[in-house]
Scaffold this motif. Sequence first.
Motif, mmCIF file in Angstrom:
data_model
loop_
_atom_site.group_PDB
_atom_site.id
_atom_site.type_symbol
_atom_site.label_atom_id
_atom_site.label_comp_id
_atom_site.label_asym_id
_atom_site.label_seq_id
_atom_site.Cartn_x
_atom_site.Cartn_y
_atom_site.Cartn_z
ATOM 1 N N ILE A 46 0.853 -1.186 0.000
ATOM 2 C CA ILE A 46 0.000 0.000 0.000
ATOM 3 C C ILE A 46 0.891 1.238 0.000
ATOM 4 C CG2 ILE A 46 -1.708 1.341 1.296
ATOM 5 C CD1 ILE A 46 -2.862 -1.148 -0.032
ATOM 6 N N ASP A 47 0.685 2.091 -1.001
ATOM 7 C CA ASP A 47 1.550 3.259 -1.183
ATOM 8 C C ASP A 47 0.973 4.534 -0.581
ATOM 9 O OD1 ASP A 47 3.562 1.936 -3.002
ATOM 10 O OD2 ASP A 47 1.745 1.629 -4.184
ATOM 11 N N GLY A 48 -0.338 4.606 -0.450
ATOM 12 C CA GLY A 48 -0.936 5.822 0.078
ATOM 13 C C GLY A 48 -2.337 5.561 0.591
ATOM 14 N N ILE A 49 -2.809 6.444 1.468
ATOM 15 C CA ILE A 49 -4.115 6.303 2.101
ATOM 16 C C ILE A 49 -4.844 7.638 2.069
ATOM 17 C CG2 ILE A 49 -5.341 5.767 4.257
ATOM 18 C CD1 ILE A 49 -2.852 4.091 5.070
ATOM 19 N N ILE A 50 -6.119 7.596 1.701
ATOM 20 C CA ILE A 50 -7.013 8.741 1.825
ATOM 21 C C ILE A 50 -8.073 8.372 2.855
ATOM 22 C CG2 ILE A 50 -8.696 10.227 0.672
ATOM 23 C CD1 ILE A 50 -5.884 10.685 -0.368
ATOM 24 N N VAL A 51 -8.328 9.250 3.806
ATOM 25 C CA VAL A 51 -9.366 9.018 4.807
ATOM 26 C C VAL A 51 -10.506 9.994 4.568
ATOM 27 C CG1 VAL A 51 -9.952 8.981 7.264
ATOM 28 C CG2 VAL A 51 -7.696 8.189 6.502
ATOM 29 N N VAL A 52 -11.717 9.456 4.492
ATOM 30 C CA VAL A 52 -12.927 10.274 4.370
ATOM 31 C C VAL A 52 -13.572 10.328 5.745
ATOM 32 C CG1 VAL A 52 -15.107 10.613 3.173
ATOM 33 C CG2 VAL A 52 -13.209 9.456 2.002
ATOM 34 N N CYS A 53 -13.754 11.533 6.277
ATOM 35 C CA CYS A 53 -14.126 11.691 7.680
ATOM 36 C C CYS A 53 -15.298 12.663 7.831
ATOM 37 C CB CYS A 53 -12.918 12.220 8.453
ATOM 38 S SG CYS A 53 -13.129 12.326 10.240
ATOM 39 N N ILE A 54 -16.090 12.469 8.887
ATOM 40 C CA ILE A 54 -17.111 13.451 9.239
ATOM 41 C C ILE A 54 -16.438 14.812 9.413
ATOM 42 C CG2 ILE A 54 -18.823 14.111 10.980
ATOM 43 C CD1 ILE A 54 -19.042 11.163 11.712
ATOM 44 N N ASN A 55 -17.023 15.830 8.805
ATOM 45 C CA ASN A 55 -16.383 17.139 8.756
ATOM 46 C C ASN A 55 -15.974 17.648 10.141
ATOM 47 O OD1 ASN A 55 -15.568 19.432 7.080
ATOM 48 N ND2 ASN A 55 -17.143 20.550 8.200
ATOM 49 N N ASP A 56 -16.862 17.506 11.121
ATOM 50 C CA ASP A 56 -16.586 18.031 12.461
ATOM 51 C C ASP A 56 -15.483 17.275 13.188
ATOM 52 O OD1 ASP A 56 -18.547 19.899 12.062
ATOM 53 O OD2 ASP A 56 -20.074 18.861 13.246
ATOM 54 N N TRP A 57 -15.099 16.116 12.669
ATOM 55 C CA TRP A 57 -14.079 15.301 13.324
ATOM 56 C C TRP A 57 -12.759 15.257 12.551
ATOM 57 C CZ3 TRP A 57 -14.454 12.726 18.066
ATOM 58 C CH2 TRP A 57 -15.684 12.881 18.700
ATOM 59 N N ILE A 58 -12.628 16.077 11.518
ATOM 60 C CA ILE A 58 -11.392 16.068 10.721
ATOM 61 C C ILE A 58 -10.190 16.490 11.574
ATOM 62 C CG2 ILE A 58 -10.169 17.239 8.843
ATOM 63 C CD1 ILE A 58 -12.684 17.066 7.192
ATOM 64 N N GLU A 59 -10.354 17.509 12.390
ATOM 65 C CA GLU A 59 -9.240 17.962 13.231
ATOM 66 C C GLU A 59 -8.790 16.842 14.173
ATOM 67 O OE1 GLU A 59 -8.139 21.531 16.434
ATOM 68 O OE2 GLU A 59 -9.995 21.622 15.248
ATOM 69 N N TYR A 60 -9.745 16.112 14.730
ATOM 70 C CA TYR A 60 -9.417 14.991 15.612
ATOM 71 C C TYR A 60 -8.700 13.896 14.830
ATOM 72 C CZ TYR A 60 -10.146 11.238 19.054
ATOM 73 O OH TYR A 60 -9.966 10.213 19.955
ATOM 74 N N MET A 61 -9.165 13.629 13.603
ATOM 75 C CA MET A 61 -8.526 12.619 12.763
ATOM 76 C C MET A 61 -7.103 13.038 12.404
ATOM 77 S SD MET A 61 -9.100 9.611 11.392
ATOM 78 C CE MET A 61 -7.406 9.036 11.345
ATOM 79 N N GLU A 62 -6.893 14.322 12.157
ATOM 80 C CA GLU A 62 -5.535 14.817 11.891
ATOM 81 C C GLU A 62 -4.633 14.574 13.099
ATOM 82 O OE1 GLU A 62 -4.193 15.962 9.222
ATOM 83 O OE2 GLU A 62 -5.757 16.805 7.921
ATOM 84 N N ASP A 63 -5.181 14.765 14.292
ATOM 85 C CA ASP A 63 -4.404 14.514 15.500
ATOM 86 C C ASP A 63 -4.036 13.036 15.621
ATOM 87 O OD1 ASP A 63 -3.373 15.262 18.239
ATOM 88 O OD2 ASP A 63 -4.940 13.853 18.839
ATOM 89 N N LEU A 64 -4.995 12.147 15.295
ATOM 90 C CA LEU A 64 -4.705 10.709 15.330
ATOM 91 C C LEU A 64 -3.619 10.337 14.326
ATOM 92 C CD1 LEU A 64 -8.295 9.153 15.595
ATOM 93 C CD2 LEU A 64 -6.645 9.530 17.437
ATOM 94 N N LYS A 65 -3.647 10.979 13.164
ATOM 95 C CA LYS A 65 -2.636 10.714 12.135
ATOM 96 C C LYS A 65 -1.227 10.930 12.692
ATOM 97 C CE LYS A 65 -0.811 12.678 7.839
ATOM 98 N NZ LYS A 65 -1.043 13.664 6.743
ATOM 99 N N TYR A 66 -1.050 12.025 13.402
ATOM 100 C CA TYR A 66 0.281 12.326 13.928
ATOM 101 C C TYR A 66 0.581 11.544 15.196
ATOM 102 C CZ TYR A 66 0.481 15.952 10.435
ATOM 103 O OH TYR A 66 0.505 16.613 9.228
ATOM 104 N N ARG A 67 -0.421 11.334 16.039
ATOM 105 C CA ARG A 67 -0.202 10.623 17.295
ATOM 106 C C ARG A 67 0.235 9.186 17.048
ATOM 107 N NH1 ARG A 67 -5.257 10.041 21.125
ATOM 108 N NH2 ARG A 67 -5.496 12.180 20.367
ATOM 109 N N TYR A 68 -0.365 8.548 16.015
ATOM 110 C CA TYR A 68 -0.065 7.140 15.738
ATOM 111 C C TYR A 68 0.869 6.966 14.536
ATOM 112 C CZ TYR A 68 -3.667 6.069 19.154
ATOM 113 O OH TYR A 68 -4.395 5.984 20.320
ATOM 114 N N ARG A 69 1.443 8.063 14.063
ATOM 115 C CA ARG A 69 2.432 8.050 12.971
ATOM 116 C C ARG A 69 1.896 7.343 11.719
ATOM 117 N NH1 ARG A 69 5.147 7.715 17.791
ATOM 118 N NH2 ARG A 69 6.898 9.170 18.058
ATOM 119 N N LEU A 70 0.716 7.748 11.319
ATOM 120 C CA LEU A 70 0.079 7.171 10.131
ATOM 121 C C LEU A 70 0.496 7.994 8.913
ATOM 122 C CD1 LEU A 70 -3.446 6.624 11.750
ATOM 123 C CD2 LEU A 70 -1.608 4.940 11.499
#
Length: 238
Positions: A46-70
């Motif tokens: 797998i070379d890349g990932i796109i995540v589709v997220c509920i708009n109000d939770w995008i900031e939280y998802m961005e935080d998870l991306k960095y917290r878990y080194r995704l």
Amino acid sequence: MNIAVIFAGGSGRRMNTKDKPKQFLMIHGKPIIVHTIEKFQYHDRIDGIIVVCINDWIEYMEDLKYRYRLDKIGRIVPGGESGQMSIYNGLKAAAEVYGEEGNVVLIHDGVRPLVGEDLIDENIRSVREYGSAITVNLAKETVILVDDEGQVTDVPSREHSRTAQAPQSFWLSDILAVQQEAIAGGITDAIDSCTLMRMFDKKVSVVVGPNYNIKITTPEDFYVFRALYDALENEQLN
């Protein structure tokens, strides 16, 4: 390239969660969505990932991306007015970030975290060999079709019955073209990508997946996932 588009747009109404969507519920110290993304993050094809997220939770998802080194996540985009339109947003982002031609896209549910390495491999292989793939399970019980009044209209042969799962995988250019044709014709709420492809008479090949590749939709699913996760971790299931 092989790209995963992971749909994390559900609100969790059937899960009856009070404070957060089901994909962000914690289990074994991580949100469900992180368990799912990690299966693609750590897969060497797998070379890349796109995540589709509920708009109000995008900031939280961005935080998870960095917290878990995704770090394979190339973009997090908001969902649309329907599941189909949410996936379309993800597909468009995949084309913008990684290019459209010659790329395989695996469309996967964010709340289906037990997808295995072999199943991802089989989806990629099927697309490159046949042009498409939908993960299925063999029907273990008889499937019955009913009309709007609840009367039985047909009993398909169990031998030819399958239950659809995910990933559902295609050449990115093919599924994008069908999506655009559908939307231009007013179709914006197809139940899934396989259904949409069949609406336009496109061939879809099947890949048989394991029974434990469940989607977490209800509280019961949550507890089943936890038990399956523990069993797999303890190598009790193959």
